[in-house]
Design an enzyme around this catalytic site. Structure first.
Site, PDB file in Angstrom:
ATOM      1  N   HIS A 274       5.821  -0.254   2.958  1.00 54.47           N
ATOM      2  CA  HIS A 274       5.567   0.197   1.582  1.00 54.47           C
ATOM      3  C   HIS A 274       4.087   0.541   1.401  1.00 54.47           C
ATOM      4  O   HIS A 274       3.735   1.566   0.816  1.00 54.47           O
ATOM      5  CB  HIS A 274       5.942  -0.897   0.579  1.00 54.47           C
ATOM      6  CG  HIS A 274       7.401  -1.093   0.405  1.00 54.47           C
ATOM      7  ND1 HIS A 274       8.237  -0.138  -0.131  1.00 54.47           N
ATOM      8  CD2 HIS A 274       8.190  -2.156   0.687  1.00 54.47           C
ATOM      9  CE1 HIS A 274       9.457  -0.601  -0.174  1.00 54.47           C
ATOM     10  NE2 HIS A 274       9.472  -1.831   0.333  1.00 54.47           N
TER      11      HIS A 274
ATOM     12  N   HIS B 267       7.959  -5.021   6.689  1.00 56.88           N
ATOM     13  CA  HIS B 267       8.582  -4.320   5.568  1.00 56.88           C
ATOM     14  C   HIS B 267       7.539  -3.945   4.506  1.00 56.88           C
ATOM     15  O   HIS B 267       7.463  -2.794   4.067  1.00 56.88           O
ATOM     16  CB  HIS B 267       9.676  -5.201   4.959  1.00 56.88           C
ATOM     17  CG  HIS B 267      10.292  -4.634   3.740  1.00 56.88           C
ATOM     18  ND1 HIS B 267      11.341  -3.751   3.784  1.00 56.88           N
ATOM     19  CD2 HIS B 267      10.003  -4.801   2.435  1.00 56.88           C
ATOM     20  CE1 HIS B 267      11.673  -3.403   2.557  1.00 56.88           C
ATOM     21  NE2 HIS B 267      10.873  -4.033   1.715  1.00 56.88           N
ATOM     22  N   GLU B 268       6.749  -4.929   4.089  1.00 56.03           N
ATOM     23  CA  GLU B 268       5.738  -4.671   3.055  1.00 56.03           C
ATOM     24  C   GLU B 268       4.647  -3.735   3.570  1.00 56.03           C
ATOM     25  O   GLU B 268       4.123  -2.914   2.818  1.00 56.03           O
ATOM     26  CB  GLU B 268       5.145  -5.982   2.545  1.00 56.03           C
ATOM     27  CG  GLU B 268       6.139  -6.877   1.835  1.00 56.03           C
ATOM     28  CD  GLU B 268       6.888  -6.212   0.696  1.00 56.03           C
ATOM     29  OE1 GLU B 268       6.335  -5.321   0.023  1.00 56.03           O
ATOM     30  OE2 GLU B 268       8.056  -6.580   0.484  1.00 56.03           O
TER      31      GLU B 268
END
Length: 100
Positions: free
Chosen positions: A21, A17-18
């Site tokens: 980003h 997920h990170e």
């Protein structure tokens, strides 16, 4: 699935997920000052270029911090948040299909 396996899978999802980003921001030219997996006290950190990478004590969350001093207009940031959401959905979908 045991507790350690669940924690490992959750940590992997946090990293993916990170990373979504982070990759979206970098592709849009937004500078990043920090990338972290976990919350709480730092267990390990290293600075490469202008970005500090770290692993922290509680691996159930994470964060990416844009370098606001060098940030471009807000429209770019909205695009990054949208792209990161799409990438995360795609990655979670693949993990569920693999483990399902």
């Amino acid at each position: 699935m045991g507790d350690l396996e669940t924690l490992a899978l959750l940590s992997l999802l946090v990293v993916v997920h990170e990373a979504g980003h982070f990759a979206s921001a970098r592709l849009k030219g937004i500078p990043i000052s920090a990338f972290s997996v976990g919350l709480g006290p730092k267990l390990w950190s290293r600075r490469w270029g202008r970005t500090e990478y770290s692993f922290r004590a509680l691996p159930v969350r994470g964060f990416v911090i844009p370098d606001v001093a060098r940030l471009r207009p807000a429209v770019t940031l909205v695009g990054v948040l949208f792209l990161a959401g799409v990438m995360t959905y795609a990655n979670v979908h693949d993990v569920v299909r693999f483990w399902g």
